[in-house]
Design an enzyme around this catalytic site. Structure first.
Site, PDB file in Angstrom:
ATOM      1  N   GLY A  68       0.796  -1.211   0.000  1.00 31.76           N
ATOM      2  CA  GLY A  68       0.000   0.000   0.000  1.00 31.76           C
ATOM      3  C   GLY A  68       0.830   1.262   0.000  1.00 31.76           C
ATOM      4  O   GLY A  68       0.331   2.333  -0.323  1.00 31.76           O
ATOM      5  N   VAL A  72       8.937  -2.601  -2.844  1.00 32.98           N
ATOM      6  CA  VAL A  72      10.112  -2.883  -2.026  1.00 32.98           C
ATOM      7  C   VAL A  72      11.049  -3.793  -2.803  1.00 32.98           C
ATOM      8  O   VAL A  72      10.626  -4.818  -3.353  1.00 32.98           O
ATOM      9  CB  VAL A  72       9.725  -3.549  -0.690  1.00 32.98           C
ATOM     10  CG1 VAL A  72      10.956  -3.740   0.185  1.00 32.98           C
ATOM     11  CG2 VAL A  72       8.693  -2.707   0.041  1.00 32.98           C
ATOM     12  N   LYS A  87      12.687   0.960  -0.510  1.00 31.92           N
ATOM     13  CA  LYS A  87      11.244   1.155  -0.596  1.00 31.92           C
ATOM     14  C   LYS A  87      10.960   2.427  -1.395  1.00 31.92           C
ATOM     15  O   LYS A  87      11.468   3.492  -1.064  1.00 31.92           O
ATOM     16  CB  LYS A  87      10.663   1.258   0.810  1.00 31.92           C
ATOM     17  CG  LYS A  87       9.149   1.287   0.875  1.00 31.92           C
ATOM     18  CD  LYS A  87       8.700   1.179   2.323  1.00 31.92           C
ATOM     19  CE  LYS A  87       7.194   1.173   2.439  1.00 31.92           C
ATOM     20  NZ  LYS A  87       6.746   1.035   3.840  1.00 31.92           N
ATOM     21  N   ASP A 181      -0.237   0.625  13.443  1.00 33.88           N
ATOM     22  CA  ASP A 181      -0.639  -0.531  12.632  1.00 33.88           C
ATOM     23  C   ASP A 181       0.134  -1.769  13.077  1.00 33.88           C
ATOM     24  O   ASP A 181       0.669  -2.509  12.253  1.00 33.88           O
ATOM     25  CB  ASP A 181      -0.420  -0.260  11.152  1.00 33.88           C
ATOM     26  CG  ASP A 181      -1.116  -1.308  10.267  1.00 33.88           C
ATOM     27  OD1 ASP A 181      -2.131  -1.881  10.714  1.00 33.88           O
ATOM     28  OD2 ASP A 181      -0.635  -1.566   9.155  1.00 33.88           O
TER      29      ASP A 181
END
Length: 680
Positions: A68, A72, A87, A181
């Site tokens: 999302g 990577v 990333k 998260d």
């Protein structure tokens, strides 16, 4: 022939190969940990095997995954000579309203502000060719999701994991950072059973405004505007209320509950379902919870309080209680798999800049206060989530079957094997059957597995896409081309991914320096591929190898089938195995058979629709082989052979759903293939 090539050239599966050093570094888990969200587009296209970044600093080796927040890659920092996870995120990524570039750079600054062994480090941040990038520590190991899939951890293991995660949260909270998260995919178990927290795609400063709350910003549950992952979110995240460190405390409570009970306390396939599940307090009455210390039950109950005022204030307070539980109620050494180890320096007494240790009487009081809080007082009536509609089970990816068997028996008891051996008579190989011991009951999280084994025509496009990062090496004793190796080489046994020997394999290297399936072998199982190569292929597809317990769950089902197709003897041609006397077969079957295209054996299909588990090609699984320990922790995998499951056209004994053998991770065989799996 070179020494490592001799090992790679070992024959097919049936007899055991010598134990070998597999050199496993677990980096494919990074894909699931850092890129664990719906895909996005990134304007920059990086070619594998090329230099990228300012001054060509990063040599890009392979793509680990899309998530999302971007793409990577595994890369090598040529300036400092170390591996990194690179990333990327472009400014116009689809599905990310607002300013995703600024969000990624903010993420990097937050991660870089925390220098702690429990938090993945950020090395570099910048922009190049229209994309923002972050060079992060390449964490090697397993996600907590994978780690807990095959085991029922003991109290000492749960406490050891909980303490280390709380240490990471305490460090973040002290730095003014909120993770927001925390979930099993963002917790890595590294070499030496150490925990490291990953992915701050939702992190923000504790004092920062919340422009993304309620807007569906990057990292939100798709279509909801919630920031977080359903099932691990605190009530205030669903309600888009102001957030503080207690959302991370709640998420850690969910993780610890899941470690013990084998399922989340608030289950649901969507945000609405997970929120609706909060109408009822989670239970702590099961056998697994009764085996845990009362202090741990109390700590988890307090962390899961729906009114945030009832939770621990932050990671440091939660950590203090977990340490007290460990010293008061739990043996310091579990029976195996995850040793608690010494408490790290942060936060702890006596270290410069560390939070002071709470007095023992204060820590005891915290536990007693948590124990004194009845379940009815944790605020379950104060939060009124919407009632979730009924939904069917999650749809598996194309070409896969989803399985949810819960807790099942795996392996076999010695008495059962003795009885089976007497039925087989002269065909029994009781010594080989010992590998199936002992029998155990294990909780297996829902997963999906490929319907068929991976074929040659599926592997070829992957190899051609990787040509910049591959090298075809010569075998001086036989022919060229022969061994497909990754570049740049590491010098380890894990360099070799594929053997191109034509006698059994179905892939060749052409004069035009491309790979192709040999004519007529396109739909044969892809064989002569090492465990390392099989893992790399699955990772590039966003998948992984199944664990041994997952493979056995797919083969035997919740009711414990003796063969993937049931109890009937194998029919001639119905299962691609020879009539070698090692399993029951109908009379008149040939003693030798040949490999067949996948899915062509009409009997060899499970009631759930998975094909070819009993024969055709044996299959690699992502579990180490340890004599007498069928539940060996994957973290112990370095230097150990790998488990191989399933019968093949060369031998039938492994067609039984509990049968198993082993091979070194760098071995190949003309009857050894693989299939992939995914979580959920």
């Amino acid at each position: 022939m070179k020494e490592d090539e001799k090992s790679v050239a070992a024959g097919g599966v049936g007899d055991d190969g010598d134990d070998g050093d597999d050199g496993d570094d677990g980096i494919d888990e990074v894909m699931r940990a850092i890129a664990h969200a719906p895909p996005v587009s990134v304007p920059t296209k990086i070619m594998l095997g090329t230099a990228w970044g300012p001054g060509g600093r990063y040599f890009v080796e392979r793509q680990l995954g899309r998530g999302g927040m971007g793409v990577v890659y595994q890369a090598k920092d040529t300036l400092l000579g170390r591996p990194v996870a690179l990333k990327l995120l472009g400014g116009d990524a689809e599905g990310l309203p607002g300013e995703p570039r600024a969000h990624l750079l903010k993420e990097a600054r937050f991660a870089a502000s925390t220098d702690h062994e429990r938090v993945a480090r950020v090395y570099d941040v910048g922009e190049h060719e229209g994309a923002a990038f972050v060079a992060m520590e390449l964490v090697r190991g397993l996600t907590l999701r994978r780690w807990m899939a095959d085991r029922a951890p003991e109290a000492a293991e749960v406490l050891a994991l909980g303490k280390q995660i709380a240490e990471g949260l305490a460090a973040l909270h002290e730095a003014g950072v909120l993770h927001r998260d925390l979930k099993p995919e963002n917790v890595m178990i590294t070499e030496g059973d150490k925990v490291k927290l990953l992915d701050f795609g939702l992190a923000r400063g504790l004092d920062a405004p919340r422009p993304d709350e309620g807007t569906g910003a990057a990292g939100s549950a798709p279509g909801t505007g919630f920031s977080g992952t359903p099932g691990y979110m605190a009530p205030e995240q669903y309600a888009r209320a102001p957030l503080d460190a207690r959302v991370d405390v709640f998420a850690l409570g969910v993780l610890l509950y899941e470690l013990v009970a084998g399922e989340r306390p608030f289950r649901g396939a969507s945000a609405a379902e997970a929120a609706a599940a909060m109408r009822q307090a989670p239970g702590f009455e099961g056998e697994r919870w009764r085996s845990m210390p009362a202090g741990l039950r109390a700590a988890v109950s307090r962390a899961l309080c729906l009114e945030k005022a009832g939770r621990f204030a932050d990671g440091a307070e939660f950590l203090a209680v977990l340490r007290e539980v460990e010293t008061s109620d739990v043996p310091t050494k579990p029976s195996g798999g995850f040793a608690p180890g010494p408490a790290p320096a942060h936060p702890g007494a006596g270290e410069p800049g560390a939070a002071p240790a709470l007095p023992r009487r204060v820590r005891r009081a915290l536990i007693l206060a948590a124990l004194a809080a009845p379940a009815a007082a944790v605020g379950f009536g104060a939060f009124k989530p919407p009632r979730a509609p009924e939904r069917p089970a999650r749809t598996p990816p194309p070409g896969m079957v989803r399985l949810d068997v819960g807790t099942i028996a795996v392996g076999r008891a010695p008495d059962d094997l003795d009885r089976e051996c007497r039925r087989l008579g002269a065909g029994c190989e009781r010594g080989a059957m010992r590998r199936e011991e002992p029998e155990a009951r294990v909780a297996i999280a829902p997963f999906a597995i490929d319907v068929d084994e991976v074929t040659n025509e599926e592997v070829v496009p992957w190899l051609n896409a990787m040509t910049g990062a591959l090298h075809v090496a010569e075998d001086s004793d036989d022919h060229y081309p022969r061994y497909v190796r990754r570049e740049p080489p590491t010098g380890g046994d894990d360099d070799v991914w594929l053997d191109l020997h034509p006698d059994g394999g179905g892939i060749e290297y052409t004069a035009g320096r491309t790979f192709r399936a040999r004519p007529g072998r396109e739909t044969w199982p892809a064989v002569q591929i090492t465990w390392n190569g099989a893992r790399a292929f699955c990772a590039m597809r966003g998948k992984r190898l199944p664990t041994e317990n997952e493979w056995e769950a797919a083969a035997r089902g919740a009711r414990g089938r003796p063969f993937p197709w049931g109890e009937a003897p194998a029919r001639c041609g119905g299962v691609v195995v020879p009539a070698d006397g090692k399993i029951p077969m109908e009379p008149g079957c040939p003693a030798r058979v040949a490999v067949a295209p996948v899915g062509r054996a009409p009997q060899d299909v499970t009631p759930e629709g998975v094909r070819g588990l009993g024969g055709n090609a044996a299959e690699w699984v992502d579990s180490p082989y340890v004599e007498g320990d069928r539940q060996a922790a994957p973290a112990r995998a370095a230097g150990l052979p790998k488990v191989v499951r399933g019968g093949s056209f060369a031998e039938s004994s492994n067609a039984r759903t509990s049968a198993r053998t082993r091979r070194p991770a760098n071995a190949v065989g003309d009857n050894l293939g693989f299939r992939c799996a995914v979580d959920g």
